[in-house]
Write a protein that holds these residues in place. Structure first.
Motif, PDB file in Angstrom:
ATOM      1  N   GLY A  15      23.826 -81.647 -71.064  1.00  0.00           N
ATOM      2  CA  GLY A  15      22.708 -82.025 -71.912  1.00  0.00           C
ATOM      3  C   GLY A  15      21.741 -82.977 -71.258  1.00  0.00           C
ATOM      4  N   GLY A  16      22.133 -83.522 -70.133  1.00  0.00           N
ATOM      5  CA  GLY A  16      21.288 -84.468 -69.422  1.00  0.00           C
ATOM      6  C   GLY A  16      20.264 -83.784 -68.547  1.00  0.00           C
ATOM      7  N   ASN A  84      18.528 -80.193 -70.112  1.00  0.00           N
ATOM      8  CA  ASN A  84      19.626 -79.570 -70.862  1.00  0.00           C
ATOM      9  C   ASN A  84      20.637 -78.934 -69.907  1.00  0.00           C
ATOM     10  OD1 ASN A  84      21.124 -78.676 -73.043  1.00  0.00           O
ATOM     11  ND2 ASN A  84      19.888 -76.824 -73.346  1.00  0.00           N
ATOM     12  N   LEU A  85      21.081 -79.723 -68.957  1.00  0.00           N
ATOM     13  CA  LEU A  85      21.983 -79.216 -67.934  1.00  0.00           C
ATOM     14  C   LEU A  85      23.320 -78.819 -68.521  1.00  0.00           C
ATOM     15  CD1 LEU A  85      21.005 -81.686 -65.124  1.00  0.00           C
ATOM     16  CD2 LEU A  85      21.038 -79.205 -64.870  1.00  0.00           C
ATOM     17  N   LYS A  86      23.916 -77.788 -67.913  1.00  0.00           N
ATOM     18  CA  LYS A  86      25.198 -77.255 -68.351  1.00  0.00           C
ATOM     19  C   LYS A  86      26.194 -77.343 -67.183  1.00  0.00           C
ATOM     20  CE  LYS A  86      22.805 -73.892 -71.275  1.00  0.00           C
ATOM     21  NZ  LYS A  86      22.636 -72.449 -71.599  1.00  0.00           N
ATOM     22  N   PRO A  87      27.486 -77.366 -67.480  1.00  0.00           N
ATOM     23  CA  PRO A  87      28.469 -77.414 -66.385  1.00  0.00           C
ATOM     24  C   PRO A  87      28.294 -76.283 -65.376  1.00  0.00           C
ATOM     25  CG  PRO A  87      29.533 -77.931 -68.461  1.00  0.00           C
ATOM     26  CD  PRO A  87      28.125 -77.520 -68.797  1.00  0.00           C
ATOM     27  N   GLU A  88      27.842 -75.133 -65.844  1.00  0.00           N
ATOM     28  CA  GLU A  88      27.655 -74.005 -64.918  1.00  0.00           C
ATOM     29  C   GLU A  88      26.454 -74.178 -63.996  1.00  0.00           C
ATOM     30  OE1 GLU A  88      28.003 -73.874 -68.250  1.00  0.00           O
ATOM     31  OE2 GLU A  88      26.693 -72.334 -69.140  1.00  0.00           O
ATOM     32  N   ASP A  89      25.682 -75.229 -64.183  1.00  0.00           N
ATOM     33  CA  ASP A  89      24.591 -75.540 -63.263  1.00  0.00           C
ATOM     34  C   ASP A  89      25.099 -76.320 -62.037  1.00  0.00           C
ATOM     35  OD1 ASP A  89      22.536 -76.236 -66.116  1.00  0.00           O
ATOM     36  OD2 ASP A  89      22.505 -74.427 -64.868  1.00  0.00           O
ATOM     37  N   THR A  90      26.355 -76.681 -62.057  1.00  0.00           N
ATOM     38  CA  THR A  90      26.939 -77.427 -60.938  1.00  0.00           C
ATOM     39  C   THR A  90      26.871 -76.624 -59.646  1.00  0.00           C
ATOM     40  OG1 THR A  90      28.409 -78.714 -62.349  1.00  0.00           O
ATOM     41  CG2 THR A  90      29.081 -78.423 -60.052  1.00  0.00           C
ATOM     42  N   GLY A  91      26.518 -77.304 -58.562  1.00  0.00           N
ATOM     43  CA  GLY A  91      26.473 -76.652 -57.264  1.00  0.00           C
ATOM     44  C   GLY A  91      25.647 -77.443 -56.285  1.00  0.00           C
ATOM     45  N   ILE A  92      25.528 -76.899 -55.097  1.00  0.00           N
ATOM     46  CA  ILE A  92      24.635 -77.475 -54.097  1.00  0.00           C
ATOM     47  C   ILE A  92      23.293 -76.767 -54.220  1.00  0.00           C
ATOM     48  CG2 ILE A  92      24.223 -77.924 -51.662  1.00  0.00           C
ATOM     49  CD1 ILE A  92      27.245 -77.818 -51.252  1.00  0.00           C
ATOM     50  N   GLN A 113      23.787 -82.159 -53.835  1.00  0.00           N
ATOM     51  CA  GLN A 113      24.829 -81.823 -54.815  1.00  0.00           C
ATOM     52  C   GLN A 113      24.389 -82.197 -56.222  1.00  0.00           C
ATOM     53  OE1 GLN A 113      28.078 -80.399 -54.318  1.00  0.00           O
ATOM     54  NE2 GLN A 113      28.033 -80.326 -56.565  1.00  0.00           N
ATOM     55  N   VAL A 114      24.595 -81.266 -57.133  1.00  0.00           N
ATOM     56  CA  VAL A 114      24.391 -81.506 -58.564  1.00  0.00           C
ATOM     57  C   VAL A 114      25.712 -81.222 -59.267  1.00  0.00           C
ATOM     58  CG1 VAL A 114      23.228 -80.719 -60.660  1.00  0.00           C
ATOM     59  CG2 VAL A 114      21.931 -80.996 -58.525  1.00  0.00           C
ATOM     60  N   THR A 115      26.196 -82.187 -60.021  1.00  0.00           N
ATOM     61  CA  THR A 115      27.445 -82.027 -60.745  1.00  0.00           C
ATOM     62  C   THR A 115      27.201 -82.334 -62.216  1.00  0.00           C
ATOM     63  OG1 THR A 115      28.723 -82.712 -58.807  1.00  0.00           O
ATOM     64  CG2 THR A 115      29.842 -82.741 -60.940  1.00  0.00           C
ATOM     65  N   VAL A 116      27.528 -81.368 -63.066  1.00  0.00           N
ATOM     66  CA  VAL A 116      27.341 -81.532 -64.511  1.00  0.00           C
ATOM     67  C   VAL A 116      28.716 -81.479 -65.170  1.00  0.00           C
ATOM     68  CG1 VAL A 116      26.181 -80.699 -66.575  1.00  0.00           C
ATOM     69  CG2 VAL A 116      25.118 -80.376 -64.320  1.00  0.00           C
ATOM     70  N   SER A 117      29.069 -82.539 -65.859  1.00  0.00           N
ATOM     71  CA  SER A 117      30.372 -82.608 -66.509  1.00  0.00           C
ATOM     72  C   SER A 117      30.229 -82.325 -67.999  1.00  0.00           C
ATOM     73  CB  SER A 117      31.000 -83.979 -66.284  1.00  0.00           C
ATOM     74  OG  SER A 117      30.157 -84.996 -66.779  1.00  0.00           O
ATOM     75  N   SER A 118      31.289 -81.759 -68.552  1.00  0.00           N
ATOM     76  CA  SER A 118      31.259 -81.406 -69.984  1.00  0.00           C
ATOM     77  C   SER A 118      31.704 -82.569 -70.844  1.00  0.00           C
ATOM     78  CB  SER A 118      32.145 -80.195 -70.226  1.00  0.00           C
ATOM     79  OG  SER A 118      33.464 -80.455 -69.796  1.00  0.00           O
TER      80      SER A 118
END
Length: 118
Positions: A15-16, A84-92, A113-118
């Protein structure tokens, strides 16, 4: 030769928002395109958003309405606003530069690196 350097990655809760930037230096080409790609662990690199020298943009279906690609007036910085970031947006996340649109990308940044936690 074009040099690309990404910045702005980090960790955020679902969500961030994050804003990625890519500094562009070196030679300039009149028919260029630029893009953001991402690669999650175990997955292939995927195209997230593109922008042409005229400002035309495209987005992957998975990020439409949440991400916005833009470039500065001087065209020496490429941005990716991610909301509205989602965990599946995690990646380089990588920025890329094509000397001519539609003919593949010739230069790549090192990634951020982008890391999105739930």
């Amino acid at each position: 030769q074009v040099h690309l350097q990404e910045s702005g990655g980090g960790s955020v809760q679902a969500g961030g928002s994050l804003r990625l930037s890519c500094g562009v230096s070196g030679s300039s080409y009149p028919d260029y395109c630029m893009a953001w790609f991402r690669q999650a662990p175990g997955n292939q690199r995927e195209e997230v958003a593109t922008i042409s020298n005229s400002g035309h943009t495209t987005y992957a279906d998975s990020v439409k309405g949440r991400f916005a690609i833009s470039q500065t007036v001087t065209k020496n910085t490429l941005n990716l606003q991610m909301n509205n970031l989602k965990p599946e947006d995690t990646g380089i996340y990588y920025c890329a530069y094509a000397l001519m649109c539609g003919y593949g990308y010739n230069f790549w940044g090192q990634g951020t690196q982008v890391t999105v936690s739930s």
